[in-house]
Design a protein around this motif. Structure first.
Motif, PDB file in Angstrom:
ATOM      1  N   SER A 149      38.527  39.057  31.799  1.00 14.70           N
ATOM      2  CA  SER A 149      37.894  40.227  32.427  1.00 14.70           C
ATOM      3  C   SER A 149      38.734  41.460  32.091  1.00 14.70           C
ATOM      4  N   HIS A 150      38.236  42.643  32.467  1.00 12.43           N
ATOM      5  CA  HIS A 150      39.033  43.847  32.185  1.00 12.43           C
ATOM      6  C   HIS A 150      39.249  44.652  33.453  1.00 12.43           C
ATOM      7  N   ILE A 151      40.384  45.356  33.496  1.00 16.83           N
ATOM      8  CA  ILE A 151      40.776  46.062  34.720  1.00 16.83           C
ATOM      9  C   ILE A 151      40.746  47.581  34.550  1.00 16.83           C
ATOM     10  N   GLN A 195      33.847  48.831  40.049  1.00 21.11           N
ATOM     11  CA  GLN A 195      33.491  47.403  40.139  1.00 21.11           C
ATOM     12  C   GLN A 195      33.296  46.787  38.753  1.00 21.11           C
ATOM     13  N   ASP A 196      32.925  47.599  37.763  1.00 16.39           N
ATOM     14  CA  ASP A 196      32.975  47.198  36.353  1.00 16.39           C
ATOM     15  C   ASP A 196      34.402  47.487  35.889  1.00 16.39           C
ATOM     16  N   ASP A 197      35.305  46.549  35.759  1.00 18.18           N
ATOM     17  CA  ASP A 197      35.008  45.142  35.857  1.00 18.18           C
ATOM     18  C   ASP A 197      35.972  44.485  36.847  1.00 18.18           C
ATOM     19  N   LYS A 202      41.612  48.845  28.309  1.00 15.64           N
ATOM     20  CA  LYS A 202      40.949  49.546  27.198  1.00 15.64           C
ATOM     21  C   LYS A 202      39.589  48.990  26.774  1.00 15.64           C
ATOM     22  N   GLU A 203      38.993  48.106  27.617  1.00 13.48           N
ATOM     23  CA  GLU A 203      37.684  47.573  27.248  1.00 13.48           C
ATOM     24  C   GLU A 203      36.656  48.689  27.178  1.00 13.48           C
ATOM     25  N   GLU A 204      36.771  49.652  28.097  1.00 11.47           N
ATOM     26  CA  GLU A 204      35.756  50.707  28.186  1.00 11.47           C
ATOM     27  C   GLU A 204      35.779  51.668  27.000  1.00 11.47           C
TER      28      GLU A 204
HETATM   29 MN    MN Z   1      32.812  45.913  31.730  1.00  5.70          MN
END
Ligand code: MN
Ligand code: MN
Length: 466
Positions: free
Chosen positions: A106-108, A266-268, A296-298
């Motif tokens: 998951s990503h923070i 909440q994402d993510d 850095k997922e976003e």
């Molecule tokens: Mn996400």
């Protein structure tokens, strides 16, 4: 039931609301879990705050820093912190790592506004901080709401100064102003995406001048003095800082029936929290259980804290070294034998915007964990497409554990699309399936999820680690 009704029940994939299927006792458990989740959301509004919180929870539950372990044995629990922004954790399995790992990723990081390197200025007696938005946002949503400031300044001495202003009841908050409707005729004629200019996302931070009129920029000077008095910083220190502007809202239960959670980020962080809680319960797993909490997922997962970096490989190599298994090319083999749930949110069907979704292939709030076999956009471009064999395996796991799930895709064909970290891990040879919590108002300052789906996602990740 008539024969035909029975036949229909057997053959159809009837989509039922999860709340219809559960006991009062389970409703209580769901509410308790959600309350703990909301506590986490209120504590953690940046990736650094999440990484630190997760580290603390892991340590309280018997995890140690991988650095401090020379040898790893089955059942050992370790974590690896990468630059305070990404954290990986593992519980060593009974089987050798070579047999493959079970990974939940998951990503923070979440969409937000970052300060520019030279942010502070004064204009007509008002003090502002200039921002550059991070991730996919609708700019108009970020004006005229209470915002807080979180982040770190690092002085040239290496001293790190953490700030968090706007979360406590007595803290001041900040805001980005918008034009009054009386004078917004021209603005209102613009396309929604052009209504607020990126360069106008300036945070209002002060209005009192200091000293006398012989000096210029006295409001800016006063703000710098306040910051210097409290934190010991000067204007240059903004250059070596990471300061994030996030909504000052608190996470709340939503609805007369309190069935949903409304909150920022909440994402993510919803999947991240479920991932964390699931890992804490992975005691003596058969295969090594690994949680990824990525940064850095976003913005495309680039850089040394994003999933595109080699740091995850380094972490797994270290596990192989310390379990005394390592040999040439073993890492690649481990990846080919591994399985992963890419724990990221999905777009929930919104009745007010149902025109962008296709009703048979959408995720519905309250219908359980939402799987996406593939992501991508326009002809599945850039998709990570889970193999049917692997999807069947996950379905089997969920059905056996009586976990409610649904399968959809993000929006109508050619409507748009999106991606997660799934493809990055799939490219290494891992079997990956996207599955997480459906969200309404995704990437908005206030996002909505169903408490039922949070709990089912947690149960799914927990089952996966078994
Ligand atoms: Mn996400
Ligand atoms: Mn996102």
């Amino acid at each position: 039931m008539t024969e035909t009704e029975k036949l229909k029940e057997y053959l159809f994939n009837e989509k039922k609301c999860g709340w219809d299927t559960i006991s009062e006792e389970k409703k209580f458990e769901i509410d308790k879990f959600s309350t703990e989740y909301m506590y986490f959301l209120n504590k953690c509004k940046t990736e650094r705050e999440c990484a630190e919180f997760i580290k603390q929870i892991l340590e309280e539950n018997g995890f140690t820093n991988l650095r401090d372990k020379l040898v790893l044995l089955p059942g050992d629990k370790v974590y690896y912190m990468n630059r305070n922004k990404t954290i990986y954790a593992a519980v060593i399995g009974e089987k050798p790592i070579e047999a493959g790992m079970n990974i939940v990723g998951s990503h923070i990081d979440s969409p937000r506004l970052d300060l520019k390197p030279n942010p502070l200025y004064e204009d007509m007696g008002l003090g502002y901080l200039k921002t550059h938005y991070y991730g996919g946002i609708k700019k108009y949503q970020w004006t005229a709401i209470p915002l807080s400031i979180h982040g770190v300044f690092v002085k040239t001495t290496g001293e790190k100064i953490e700030i968090k202003i706007g979360e406590e009841e007595n803290d001041p908050i900040f805001t980005i102003t918008d034009l009054l409707p009386h004078l917004a005729q021209e603005q209102m004629e613009k396309k929604l995406k052009d209504g607020i200019d990126g360069e106008n996302l300036n945070l209002l931070v002060g209005s009192v001048p200091i000293g006398n009129e012989t000096i210029s920029e006295r409001v800016k000077l006063n703000i710098l003095k306040i910051l210097n008095d409290k934190y010991g910083i000067v204007e240059k220190d903004f250059m070596s800082a990471e300061i994030e502007i996030v909504p000052a809202f608190r996470a709340r239960s939503l609805g007369f029936d309190r069935s949903m959670v409304a909150a920022y980020g909440q994402d993510d962080r919803v999947c991240s929290y479920c991932n964390l809680r699931a890992l804490l319960e992975a005691t003596k797993p058969e295969k090594t259980a690994v949680s990824i909490f990525a940064d850095k997922e976003e913005i495309g997962s680039m850089g040394n804290t994003g999933m595109e970096s080699q740091v995850f490989d380094t972490f797994i190599s270290e596990l192989l070294n310390k379990t005394n298994e390592n040999k040439p090319n073993l890492l690649q083999k481990v990846f080919c034998n591994s399985k992963m749930l890419s724990a990221d949110v999905d777009a929930g069907m919104d009745p007010m915007y149902s025109n962008v979704s296709e009703k048979n292939n959408s995720s519905y709030l309250g219908h359980g964990i939402a799987m996406n076999k593939y992501t991508g956009s326009r002809g599945k471009a850039g998709a990570s497409d889970a193999n049917a064999e692997y999807v069947a395996e996950i379905r089997n796991m969920l059905e056996k554990a009586n976990i409610k799930y649904q399968m959809g895709e993000l929006g109508k064909v050619d409507e748009g699309g999106g991606g997660t970290i799934a493809y990055i891990l799939a490219n290494k040879g891992i079997d990956v399936l996207d599955c997480g919590v459906p969200v309404l108002s995704m990437h908005a300052p206030y996002e909505v999820v169903s408490k039922f789906d949070i709990y089912e996602s947690y149960r799914a990740y927990k089952e996966f680690f078994k």
